[in-house]
Each structure stands twice: as C-alpha cells, then as structure tokens.
Write a protein that holds these residues in place. Sequence first.
Motif, PDB file in Angstrom:
ATOM      1  N   LEU A 173       0.819  -1.208   0.000  1.00 49.34           N
ATOM      2  CA  LEU A 173       0.000   0.000   0.000  1.00 49.34           C
ATOM      3  C   LEU A 173       0.856   1.262   0.000  1.00 49.34           C
TER       4      LEU A 173
ATOM      5  N   TRP B 192      -7.820   2.122  -3.559  1.00 50.17           N
ATOM      6  CA  TRP B 192      -7.736   1.273  -2.371  1.00 50.17           C
ATOM      7  C   TRP B 192      -8.458   1.942  -1.211  1.00 50.17           C
TER       8      TRP B 192
ATOM      9  N   SER C  44       0.755   4.827  -2.301  1.00 47.99           N
ATOM     10  CA  SER C  44       0.318   5.910  -1.442  1.00 47.99           C
ATOM     11  C   SER C  44       0.824   7.255  -1.944  1.00 47.99           C
TER      12      SER C  44
END
Length: 221
Positions: A50, A74, A54
Amino acid sequence: MSGVIRARRRLGAAAAYVRSAPGTYLWLLVLFVTTVALHHMPPQFEEDFLRQRSTNLNELSSNPVRVFITSAMWTDGGRWLPYAVLYTVFHAPAERWLGTARWLAVCVAAHVLATLAGEGALLVAIRDGTAPRSAAGTLDIGVSYALAGVVAVLVYRIAAPWRYAYLAVVLCVYTVPLMAAPTFTDFGHFVALMIGFACRPLTVGRGKPWNPKETPAALRS
C-alpha cells in the motif's frame, strides 16, 4: 405474483439507478476488487504494498501520476461496505446531477489539490523539524478527499433554507476534527471541502435546486 412483480420493479429501478451513475459504481466495483485482494494479501506484505501506492512525499517525488491514480483505488482499513453507502448517498446523486465529466472533475480536483496541500504542509513541518523525516513515507491512500469535495459541491444541489442546514452539518463534520486534534489528513479534508465549494461554476445550468419539501408531491404525481 404481485410480490414477484414488485421485486422485479425494484430490481429494475435499482439497475437503472446504477446505470445513471456509471462512474460512481465502476469506481465502487474497483474498490470492491481491491478490497478483496487486500484481504487475501499476506499481512507482512500489505503495508509495503500500500505504501508504494500511497500519495506520501517519497512516492509523489518519484511517481506522482501513478500514485495519484493508484491511491484512489484502495480503501483505508480494508472495509468496502461503508464506502458503498457513502458513494450511493453522495457520489451517485452528484454524478446524476452534474453529469459524469463534471462530477469527475470535482473528484480529481479535490483528490489532487487536497493531497498536494496536505503533503506540502507535511513537507514544511519536516523541514522545520516539527515532524520526523520518517513521516515522508507515511501511508496515505483512500478516496476521502474526493468524497469531501463531492459532499461540498452538493450544497448547490439543495434549495434554501435546507441548503444552510446541510452546509452547517458538513462544516461541523470537517472542521471539528481540524480544531480538536488536527492532523495533516484533517487539513487535507478541509482543503478538499473548500475545493468542492469552489466548484460552483460546474453546477451552472444543471437544473433548479432540489427542494425536499416538493419531493412527496412529486412522488404522488
């Protein structure tokens, strides 16, 4: 038999509603797929995976376009159902009202500009020594900035005096956290809200404001 007919009508109405906001529900479908993928991902890889998608300072400095796109695919916390509710309550009505292109413009403006504002403030804090250098890699994914922008622009969809009640609630929701225990994310949400308010020109020519008082009569006719 009448029950079956009513069920078919409701199903048809629901399908028609989804078709009337294609961008909203396509985005929601993407979030569903990525949320399921996240739940099947080994926990030891999840955070790094992630973080690479990001909009933190490290990723923005090397892959800005990519992370602006991937960060909006996400969910924060791996929960999808709350987003399904929020998208139906806010995004779908906004897209139906503004049209897909204008709705998307609000989403992109809020997502990108609020992210830049929040991460810019974080960069200043790091340089001033009020935030640690490790904060440059902070996990920052999700769709909340775009949602805040859409929540704000919907104020122009509602007729007075209901508009002012809606505005008061929205301002309360987004400013209380900012004043109580502010974070860079709270600041980003507030900026996204202001961007949504600034998108008023996109609402011109999109029909008269919705008056909740007129809705029951309209439904009876």
